[in-house]
Design a protein around this motif. Structure first.
Motif, PDB file in Angstrom:
ATOM      1  N   VAL A  17     -25.415  45.640  12.275  1.00  0.00           N
ATOM      2  CA  VAL A  17     -25.934  44.395  12.839  1.00  0.00           C
ATOM      3  C   VAL A  17     -27.261  44.683  13.529  1.00  0.00           C
ATOM      4  O   VAL A  17     -27.352  45.623  14.340  1.00  0.00           O
ATOM      5  CB  VAL A  17     -24.932  43.795  13.847  1.00  0.00           C
ATOM      6  N   PRO A  18     -28.318  43.935  13.223  1.00  0.00           N
ATOM      7  CA  PRO A  18     -29.620  44.170  13.861  1.00  0.00           C
ATOM      8  C   PRO A  18     -29.513  44.242  15.383  1.00  0.00           C
ATOM      9  O   PRO A  18     -28.803  43.439  16.009  1.00  0.00           O
ATOM     10  CB  PRO A  18     -30.451  42.956  13.411  1.00  0.00           C
ATOM     11  N   GLN A  19     -30.239  45.188  15.983  1.00  0.00           N
ATOM     12  CA  GLN A  19     -30.089  45.480  17.402  1.00  0.00           C
ATOM     13  C   GLN A  19     -30.538  44.330  18.303  1.00  0.00           C
ATOM     14  O   GLN A  19     -30.123  44.241  19.457  1.00  0.00           O
ATOM     15  CB  GLN A  19     -30.881  46.747  17.754  1.00  0.00           C
ATOM     16  N   GLN A  20     -31.383  43.431  17.800  1.00  0.00           N
ATOM     17  CA  GLN A  20     -31.871  42.347  18.639  1.00  0.00           C
ATOM     18  C   GLN A  20     -30.856  41.211  18.776  1.00  0.00           C
ATOM     19  O   GLN A  20     -31.085  40.265  19.531  1.00  0.00           O
ATOM     20  CB  GLN A  20     -33.183  41.789  18.100  1.00  0.00           C
ATOM     21  N   LEU A  21     -29.735  41.284  18.047  1.00  0.00           N
ATOM     22  CA  LEU A  21     -28.731  40.217  18.077  1.00  0.00           C
ATOM     23  C   LEU A  21     -27.548  40.594  18.954  1.00  0.00           C
ATOM     24  O   LEU A  21     -27.104  41.747  18.952  1.00  0.00           O
ATOM     25  CB  LEU A  21     -28.223  39.914  16.659  1.00  0.00           C
ATOM     26  N   ASP A  22     -27.036  39.616  19.705  1.00  0.00           N
ATOM     27  CA  ASP A  22     -25.751  39.782  20.375  1.00  0.00           C
ATOM     28  C   ASP A  22     -24.646  39.698  19.335  1.00  0.00           C
ATOM     29  O   ASP A  22     -24.808  39.078  18.279  1.00  0.00           O
ATOM     30  CB  ASP A  22     -25.549  38.702  21.431  1.00  0.00           C
ATOM     31  N   VAL A  23     -23.504  40.312  19.643  1.00  0.00           N
ATOM     32  CA  VAL A  23     -22.381  40.324  18.712  1.00  0.00           C
ATOM     33  C   VAL A  23     -21.163  39.730  19.409  1.00  0.00           C
ATOM     34  O   VAL A  23     -20.671  40.290  20.401  1.00  0.00           O
ATOM     35  CB  VAL A  23     -22.062  41.753  18.220  1.00  0.00           C
ATOM     36  N   HIS A  24     -20.698  38.586  18.901  1.00  0.00           N
ATOM     37  CA  HIS A  24     -19.490  37.952  19.429  1.00  0.00           C
ATOM     38  C   HIS A  24     -18.356  38.226  18.443  1.00  0.00           C
ATOM     39  O   HIS A  24     -18.444  37.864  17.264  1.00  0.00           O
ATOM     40  CB  HIS A  24     -19.695  36.451  19.602  1.00  0.00           C
ATOM     41  N   ILE A  25     -17.299  38.860  18.930  1.00  0.00           N
ATOM     42  CA  ILE A  25     -16.195  39.278  18.071  1.00  0.00           C
ATOM     43  C   ILE A  25     -14.934  38.500  18.429  1.00  0.00           C
ATOM     44  O   ILE A  25     -14.513  38.470  19.590  1.00  0.00           O
ATOM     45  CB  ILE A  25     -15.934  40.792  18.210  1.00  0.00           C
TER      46      ILE A  25
END
Length: 363
Positions: free
Chosen positions: A248-256
């Protein structure tokens, strides 16, 4: 001199209803045509002109013009036709329905058409028609489980909100592991598909080991990050999260979105999350795995790549799963979430009320 055509003047409600009949997909074709005729007649056109425009006979236009002038919208529908008198009274139909819902045959859990026919004194085909008319299927049963999670409402609103209105500059992933996938090999060779004959396989099989698939479904794109492991401990989950973090690109937050399995809350995972602040976990309520979209993807995987397969070892099983993953990601198709949180909660409330009423009736 011919007869003067009956003048048709429509109210606003009548015009809207006629237009709706012409556009509604489920409208019977003959009713839609009659509605078009009335709309054309309301323009002041003669019967001959209307007939030529719509490709029908002049007599048909005249007939429905007269009926509409007499009965208005009700005149567009066919009148009841005479037929043979009813042989089964309404009281008898009611008894079939009530007994189906409130009684069971002696020593059995549910009615069949034959047992109900013998009980009531009607033919089996008659019972079948009555059940179809009232959508009764005593031989079928469904399962359900109401969640007792005290945070049920906020969790549903949180997860459904992610699906229907995802945050900006973020990716939403549905994560879970499909554990204990068995490599099953049939004891005899498969008989392939032939015209008029399905593929046939022996009913028994050999167990040749298991594997575990960790998967993260991208809610927006339908792409899946997958990784296979022999076990499903916190160690393997941490390795999988490292894989997700790398892809996942580092500039994006990740909601799991994930369930309440103990591995997901292990100290190892908590320490990992502290080192990766862009990851945010959203836990589904207890007994509510249906909220996690990756569960639906697991069902597709089982149906299309595992259930009908024959695998002599875990390596062959892993190869089949990876092939399905590659095919999925070459042409991903996301699931479309359509129910709002309010609709889901209303449905749960109806189930809870029905459960309570059933419990009170038993007591």
């Amino acid at each position: 001199m011919g007869r003067t055509a009956v003048e048709i003047e429509l109210t606003t409600d009548e015009r809207n209803e006629l237009v709706g009949l012409t556009r509604r997909k489920k409208t019977a074709q003959q009713v839609a045509m009659r509605a078009r005729i009335m709309l054309a007649c309301a323009e002041g056109l003669e019967n001959k002109v209307v007939a030529e425009r719509l490709g029908v006979s002049k007599q048909m236009v005249c007939r429905w013009r007269v009926r509409f002038a007499r009965d208005r919208l009700d005149g567009l529908y066919d009148e009841p036709r005479p037929g043979a008198p009813k042989k089964i009274s309404d009281a008898m139909v009611e008894k079939v329905v009530v007994d189906t819902l409130e009684k069971t045959p002696r020593g059995e859990t549910h009615w069949s058409t034959r047992s109900m026919a013998k009980h009531i004194g009607l033919s089996q085909s008659t019972i079948s028609r009555i059940w179809r008319a009232f959508c009764l299927q005593p031989h079928r049963s469904d399962t359900f489980k109401l969640s007792k999670d005290p945070l049920l409402v906020p969790k549903i609103r949180d997860i459904v909100g992610l699906y229907m209105n995802p945050p900006d500059h973020a990716v939403v992933l549905c994560v879970d592991e499909k554990s204990q996938i068995q490599a099953l090999n049939r004891t005899q060779p498969l008989l392939p598909l032939r015209p008029g004959k399905p593929e046939r396989r022996s009913h028994d099989y050999e167990r040749n080991g298991t594997t575990t698939l960790f998967a993260a479904l991208n809610v927006k794109t339908g792409e899946v990050i997958g990784e296979l492991h022999r076990q499903h401990r916190a160690v393997e989950l941490r390795k999988f999260l490292n894989r997700v973090d790398a892809e996942v690109p580092q500039q994006l937050d990740v909601h799991i979105v994930l369930d309440n399995y103990g591995t997901h809350k292990a100290p190892t995972i908590k320490r990992w999350l502290k080192k990766h602040p862009r990851f945010h976990l959203h836990f589904t309520p207890t007994y509510s795995s249906w909220l996690n979209q990756v569960e639906r993807w697991f069902a597709k995987l089982t149906d299309k790549a595992i259930r009908c397969g024959s695998h002599r070892n875990v390596r062959e099983l892993n190869t089949a799963i990876r092939a399905y993953l590659d095919a999925n990601n070459d042409d991903p198709k996301p699931f479309v979430w359509v129910k709002s949180a309010d609709q889901i909660l209303a449905s749960i409330a109806r189930f809870a009320q029905a459960t309570l009423e059933a419990h009170d009736a038993d007591c």
